[in-house]
Scaffold this motif. Structure first.
Motif, PDB file in Angstrom:
ATOM      1  N   GLY A  12     -13.815  19.760  -1.700  1.00 47.81           N
ATOM      2  CA  GLY A  12     -14.484  21.005  -1.342  1.00 47.81           C
ATOM      3  C   GLY A  12     -15.864  20.780  -0.757  1.00 47.81           C
ATOM      4  N   LEU A  13     -16.609  19.879  -1.378  1.00 49.30           N
ATOM      5  CA  LEU A  13     -17.985  19.640  -0.951  1.00 49.30           C
ATOM      6  C   LEU A  13     -18.157  18.324  -0.201  1.00 49.30           C
ATOM      7  CD1 LEU A  13     -19.795  20.802  -4.219  1.00 49.30           C
ATOM      8  CD2 LEU A  13     -19.363  22.120  -2.146  1.00 49.30           C
ATOM      9  N   HIS A  14     -17.079  17.559  -0.084  1.00 47.75           N
ATOM     10  CA  HIS A  14     -17.085  16.267   0.628  1.00 47.75           C
ATOM     11  C   HIS A  14     -18.202  15.354   0.122  1.00 47.75           C
ATOM     12  CE1 HIS A  14     -14.087  17.903   3.274  1.00 47.75           C
ATOM     13  NE2 HIS A  14     -14.871  18.931   3.553  1.00 47.75           N
ATOM     14  N   GLY A  15     -18.258  15.233  -1.198  1.00 48.93           N
ATOM     15  CA  GLY A  15     -19.264  14.372  -1.826  1.00 48.93           C
ATOM     16  C   GLY A  15     -18.949  12.902  -1.608  1.00 48.93           C
ATOM     17  N   PRO A  16     -19.945  12.056  -1.796  1.00 50.94           N
ATOM     18  CA  PRO A  16     -19.727  10.610  -1.628  1.00 50.94           C
ATOM     19  C   PRO A  16     -18.823  10.066  -2.736  1.00 50.94           C
ATOM     20  CG  PRO A  16     -21.905  11.029  -2.502  1.00 50.94           C
ATOM     21  CD  PRO A  16     -21.317  12.371  -2.159  1.00 50.94           C
ATOM     22  N   ALA A  17     -17.977   9.130  -2.365  1.00 54.87           N
ATOM     23  CA  ALA A  17     -17.005   8.584  -3.312  1.00 54.87           C
ATOM     24  C   ALA A  17     -17.684   7.911  -4.502  1.00 54.87           C
ATOM     25  CB  ALA A  17     -16.082   7.604  -2.600  1.00 54.87           C
ATOM     26  N   SER A  18     -18.782   7.221  -4.251  1.00 53.16           N
ATOM     27  CA  SER A  18     -19.463   6.536  -5.355  1.00 53.16           C
ATOM     28  C   SER A  18     -20.045   7.545  -6.346  1.00 53.16           C
ATOM     29  CB  SER A  18     -20.559   5.626  -4.823  1.00 53.16           C
ATOM     30  OG  SER A  18     -21.502   6.373  -4.084  1.00 53.16           O
ATOM     31  N   GLY A  19     -20.550   8.648  -5.859  1.00 49.41           N
ATOM     32  CA  GLY A  19     -21.091   9.686  -6.740  1.00 49.41           C
ATOM     33  C   GLY A  19     -20.000  10.346  -7.567  1.00 49.41           C
ATOM     34  N   ILE A  20     -18.868  10.602  -6.939  1.00 50.51           N
ATOM     35  CA  ILE A  20     -17.749  11.221  -7.649  1.00 50.51           C
ATOM     36  C   ILE A  20     -17.198  10.266  -8.706  1.00 50.51           C
ATOM     37  CG2 ILE A  20     -15.413  12.137  -7.382  1.00 50.51           C
ATOM     38  CD1 ILE A  20     -16.388  13.036  -4.536  1.00 50.51           C
ATOM     39  N   ALA A  21     -17.125   8.986  -8.360  1.00 51.06           N
ATOM     40  CA  ALA A  21     -16.668   7.982  -9.328  1.00 51.06           C
ATOM     41  C   ALA A  21     -17.620   7.912 -10.516  1.00 51.06           C
ATOM     42  CB  ALA A  21     -16.546   6.621  -8.660  1.00 51.06           C
ATOM     43  N   ALA A  22     -18.906   8.005 -10.253  1.00 54.60           N
ATOM     44  CA  ALA A  22     -19.894   7.974 -11.332  1.00 54.60           C
ATOM     45  C   ALA A  22     -19.762   9.201 -12.231  1.00 54.60           C
ATOM     46  CB  ALA A  22     -21.302   7.885 -10.756  1.00 54.60           C
ATOM     47  N   VAL A  23     -19.582  10.369 -11.628  1.00 54.79           N
ATOM     48  CA  VAL A  23     -19.411  11.602 -12.407  1.00 54.79           C
ATOM     49  C   VAL A  23     -18.142  11.515 -13.252  1.00 54.79           C
ATOM     50  CG1 VAL A  23     -18.909  14.079 -12.224  1.00 54.79           C
ATOM     51  CG2 VAL A  23     -20.710  13.075 -10.829  1.00 54.79           C
ATOM     52  N   ALA A  65     -10.585  19.396 -21.610  1.00 54.23           N
ATOM     53  CA  ALA A  65     -11.854  18.894 -21.097  1.00 54.23           C
ATOM     54  C   ALA A  65     -11.628  17.861 -19.996  1.00 54.23           C
ATOM     55  CB  ALA A  65     -12.682  18.280 -22.226  1.00 54.23           C
ATOM     56  N   ILE A  66     -10.645  17.000 -20.170  1.00 59.46           N
ATOM     57  CA  ILE A  66     -10.348  16.003 -19.141  1.00 59.46           C
ATOM     58  C   ILE A  66      -9.815  16.672 -17.886  1.00 59.46           C
ATOM     59  CG2 ILE A  66      -8.818  14.074 -18.565  1.00 59.46           C
ATOM     60  CD1 ILE A  66      -9.154  13.164 -21.484  1.00 59.46           C
ATOM     61  N   LEU A  67      -8.934  17.659 -18.053  1.00 54.26           N
ATOM     62  CA  LEU A  67      -8.423  18.386 -16.881  1.00 54.26           C
ATOM     63  C   LEU A  67      -9.552  19.112 -16.154  1.00 54.26           C
ATOM     64  CD1 LEU A  67      -5.057  19.846 -18.210  1.00 54.26           C
ATOM     65  CD2 LEU A  67      -5.380  18.048 -16.496  1.00 54.26           C
ATOM     66  N   ALA A  68     -10.490  19.687 -16.896  1.00 61.24           N
ATOM     67  CA  ALA A  68     -11.622  20.365 -16.266  1.00 61.24           C
ATOM     68  C   ALA A  68     -12.489  19.369 -15.498  1.00 61.24           C
ATOM     69  CB  ALA A  68     -12.453  21.088 -17.322  1.00 61.24           C
ATOM     70  N   LEU A  69     -12.703  18.192 -16.073  1.00 59.87           N
ATOM     71  CA  LEU A  69     -13.495  17.163 -15.394  1.00 59.87           C
ATOM     72  C   LEU A  69     -12.806  16.707 -14.106  1.00 59.87           C
ATOM     73  CD1 LEU A  69     -15.912  15.205 -15.338  1.00 59.87           C
ATOM     74  CD2 LEU A  69     -14.489  13.614 -16.676  1.00 59.87           C
ATOM     75  N   VAL A  70     -11.512  16.494 -14.167  1.00 58.60           N
ATOM     76  CA  VAL A  70     -10.770  16.083 -12.975  1.00 58.60           C
ATOM     77  C   VAL A  70     -10.808  17.183 -11.921  1.00 58.60           C
ATOM     78  CG1 VAL A  70      -8.463  15.505 -12.108  1.00 58.60           C
ATOM     79  CG2 VAL A  70      -9.317  14.439 -14.189  1.00 58.60           C
ATOM     80  N   ALA A  71     -10.679  18.442 -12.349  1.00 57.38           N
ATOM     81  CA  ALA A  71     -10.760  19.555 -11.397  1.00 57.38           C
ATOM     82  C   ALA A  71     -12.143  19.625 -10.756  1.00 57.38           C
ATOM     83  CB  ALA A  71     -10.437  20.867 -12.104  1.00 57.38           C
ATOM     84  N   PHE A  72     -13.187  19.418 -11.557  1.00 53.16           N
ATOM     85  CA  PHE A  72     -14.548  19.429 -11.033  1.00 53.16           C
ATOM     86  C   PHE A  72     -14.744  18.323  -9.994  1.00 53.16           C
ATOM     87  CE2 PHE A  72     -19.008  17.940 -11.477  1.00 53.16           C
ATOM     88  CZ  PHE A  72     -19.640  19.059 -10.960  1.00 53.16           C
ATOM     89  N   CYS A  73     -14.249  17.124 -10.310  1.00 53.36           N
ATOM     90  CA  CYS A  73     -14.372  16.003  -9.373  1.00 53.36           C
ATOM     91  C   CYS A  73     -13.555  16.240  -8.107  1.00 53.36           C
ATOM     92  CB  CYS A  73     -13.965  14.695 -10.048  1.00 53.36           C
ATOM     93  SG  CYS A  73     -15.174  14.149 -11.267  1.00 53.36           S
ATOM     94  N   THR A  74     -12.424  16.925  -8.243  1.00 47.62           N
ATOM     95  CA  THR A  74     -11.611  17.264  -7.074  1.00 47.62           C
ATOM     96  C   THR A  74     -12.367  18.220  -6.160  1.00 47.62           C
ATOM     97  OG1 THR A  74      -9.592  16.961  -8.354  1.00 47.62           O
ATOM     98  CG2 THR A  74      -9.412  18.249  -6.328  1.00 47.62           C
ATOM     99  N   VAL A  75     -13.037  19.197  -6.753  1.00 47.27           N
ATOM    100  CA  VAL A  75     -13.845  20.133  -5.953  1.00 47.27           C
ATOM    101  C   VAL A  75     -14.977  19.384  -5.263  1.00 47.27           C
ATOM    102  CG1 VAL A  75     -15.431  22.094  -6.104  1.00 47.27           C
ATOM    103  CG2 VAL A  75     -13.246  22.164  -7.298  1.00 47.27           C
TER     104      VAL A  75
END
Length: 71
Positions: free
Chosen positions: A38-49, A24-34
């Protein structure tokens, strides 16, 4: 050869006690990496996720662990 395999399994068990938690942790890290690359999301949003996801995963893992252990 069986002895080496047993030793390697024991070493791996030191780092990964609960396989579902690790996956589950690896999947979460992979999702945040994408999200980040991949989607060039904002750093604060990715940190929150990542933070919220980690807390939820840990809470579910603790809850499942409490159900498995007899009192």
């Amino acid at each position: 050869m069986k002895t080496i395999a047993m030793i390697l399994r024991e070493i791996a068990a030191l780092f990964v006690d609960d396989g579902r938690l690790a996956l589950a942790i690896l999947a979460l890290v992979a999702f945040c990496t994408v999200l980040a690359f991949g989607l060039h999301g904002p750093a604060s949003g990715i940190a929150a996720v990542l933070t919220a996801g980690s807390i939820l995963i840990l809470a579910f893992s603790v809850r499942q662990g409490a159900r498995r252990k007899p009192r």
